[in-house]
Structure formats: structure tokens, C-alpha cells
Design a protein around this motif. Structure first.
Motif, PDB file in Angstrom:
ATOM      1  N   PRO A  61       1.991 -13.529   1.585  1.00 16.12           N
ATOM      2  CA  PRO A  61       2.853 -12.443   1.132  1.00 16.12           C
ATOM      3  C   PRO A  61       3.409 -12.692  -0.270  1.00 16.12           C
ATOM      4  O   PRO A  61       3.664 -11.766  -1.014  1.00 16.12           O
ATOM      5  N   ALA A  79       1.827 -11.117  -3.581  1.00 14.86           N
ATOM      6  CA  ALA A  79       2.205  -9.802  -4.094  1.00 14.86           C
ATOM      7  C   ALA A  79       3.357 -10.007  -5.076  1.00 14.86           C
ATOM      8  O   ALA A  79       4.231 -10.834  -4.849  1.00 14.86           O
ATOM      9  N   GLN A  90       6.576  -8.769  -6.727  1.00 20.55           N
ATOM     10  CA  GLN A  90       7.677  -7.819  -6.728  1.00 20.55           C
ATOM     11  C   GLN A  90       8.168  -7.545  -8.147  1.00 20.55           C
ATOM     12  O   GLN A  90       8.744  -6.497  -8.414  1.00 20.55           O
ATOM     13  N   CYS A 103       6.616  -4.414  -9.500  1.00 19.72           N
ATOM     14  CA  CYS A 103       7.291  -3.249  -8.916  1.00 19.72           C
ATOM     15  C   CYS A 103       8.547  -2.927  -9.741  1.00 19.72           C
ATOM     16  O   CYS A 103       8.777  -1.783 -10.135  1.00 19.72           O
ATOM     17  N   GLY A 160       8.621  -5.223   0.297  1.00 17.83           N
ATOM     18  CA  GLY A 160       7.182  -5.032   0.177  1.00 17.83           C
ATOM     19  C   GLY A 160       6.449  -6.329  -0.084  1.00 17.83           C
ATOM     20  O   GLY A 160       5.367  -6.567   0.448  1.00 17.83           O
ATOM     21  N   ALA A 161       7.039  -7.182  -0.886  1.00 13.45           N
ATOM     22  CA  ALA A 161       6.398  -8.454  -1.225  1.00 13.45           C
ATOM     23  C   ALA A 161       6.360  -9.398  -0.034  1.00 13.45           C
ATOM     24  O   ALA A 161       5.414 -10.159   0.131  1.00 13.45           O
ATOM     25  N   ARG A 181       3.052  -3.493   3.787  1.00 12.88           N
ATOM     26  CA  ARG A 181       3.672  -3.776   2.485  1.00 12.88           C
ATOM     27  C   ARG A 181       4.002  -2.509   1.712  1.00 12.88           C
ATOM     28  O   ARG A 181       5.131  -2.299   1.294  1.00 12.88           O
ATOM     29  N   TRP A 182       2.986  -1.707   1.471  1.00 13.20           N
ATOM     30  CA  TRP A 182       3.165  -0.532   0.627  1.00 13.20           C
ATOM     31  C   TRP A 182       4.185   0.432   1.217  1.00 13.20           C
ATOM     32  O   TRP A 182       5.091   0.862   0.511  1.00 13.20           O
ATOM     33  N   CYS A 210       7.763  -0.902   0.811  1.00  9.84           N
ATOM     34  CA  CYS A 210       8.179  -0.781  -0.588  1.00  9.84           C
ATOM     35  C   CYS A 210       8.486   0.671  -0.918  1.00  9.84           C
ATOM     36  O   CYS A 210       9.563   0.999  -1.422  1.00  9.84           O
ATOM     37  N   CYS A 243       5.005   0.617  -6.295  1.00  4.78           N
ATOM     38  CA  CYS A 243       4.409  -0.157  -5.207  1.00  4.78           C
ATOM     39  C   CYS A 243       2.930  -0.427  -5.445  1.00  4.78           C
ATOM     40  O   CYS A 243       2.425  -1.489  -5.143  1.00  4.78           O
ATOM     41  N   TRP A 295       0.166  -3.557  -3.867  1.00  2.00           N
ATOM     42  CA  TRP A 295       0.245  -3.431  -2.411  1.00  2.00           C
ATOM     43  C   TRP A 295      -0.533  -2.261  -1.968  1.00  2.00           C
ATOM     44  O   TRP A 295      -0.387  -1.173  -2.222  1.00  2.00           O
TER      45      TRP A 295
END
Length: 91
Positions: free
Chosen positions: A26, A29, A31, A34, A56-57, A64-65, A68, A86, A91
Motif C-alpha cells: 500500500p 501508492a 499520497q 494526490c 487511499g494510500a 484505494r481509489w 480516496c 486519486c 490508484w
């Protein structure tokens, strides 16, 4: 002998498919992407935006998406901008 080769081939195929899923975490991803996307769109990035991007991250897989996106929309980010933020984070 053919059975050993078949098992070996299946093992290699499984490893090729499973390894990227196991290695990806995770935390891979971002953030920050974002948040930067929203900054570029004129939003003030405060604790609520950081929290939505972080959710989301930290989520795993297909959640996730949406985490977010809905986190951002619920705090007043326009739908188009939330979707872009996002997506920009990968994501």
C-alpha cells in the motif's frame, strides 16, 4: 520426468504472476501526488485532504481509489478534481 517439468513450469508461471502482487505494498501508492494535484487546482491542503489521500494510500486493492475519491468529495472537493487527484496518485 514430464511431470517434474510441468510442475516446474507452473511454479515459474505462478511466481511471475504472484511476485508483483506480493512485492507491491500500500505504501507504493503516493499520497503526495494526490495532494499536489489538488494544490495545482487551487485547493488548500489541510488535515482533511491529507487524511483522504492517506486513506487511499493505505488501503489495499480495488478499494484505494473509491476511498480516496469519496473521502475528497465528502469534504467538498469537486468530483472531477477528486477523480483526477486519486488517479494522479496511481490508484
Amino acid at each position: 520426468m514430464k511431470l517434474k517439468r510441468a510442475v516446474g513450469a507452473l511454479t515459474v508461471a505462478f511466481a511471475a504472476i504472484a511476485l508483483p502482487l506480493v512485492v507491491a505494498s500500500p505504501a507504493s501508492a503516493d499520497q503526495g501526488d494526490c495532494q499536489f494535484y489538488l494544490i495545482d487546482r487551487g485547493y488548500k491542503v489541510g488535515p482533511k485532504v491529507v487524511s483522504a489521500c492517506k486513506e487511499g494510500a493505505e488501503a489495499w486493492g480495488p478499494t484505494r481509489w473509491p476511498l480516496c475519491y469519496y473521502g475528497l468529495v465528502n469534504i467538498g472537493v469537486r468530483q472531477e478534481d477528486a477523480a483526477g487527484a486519486c488517479t494522479a496518485a496511481g490508484w
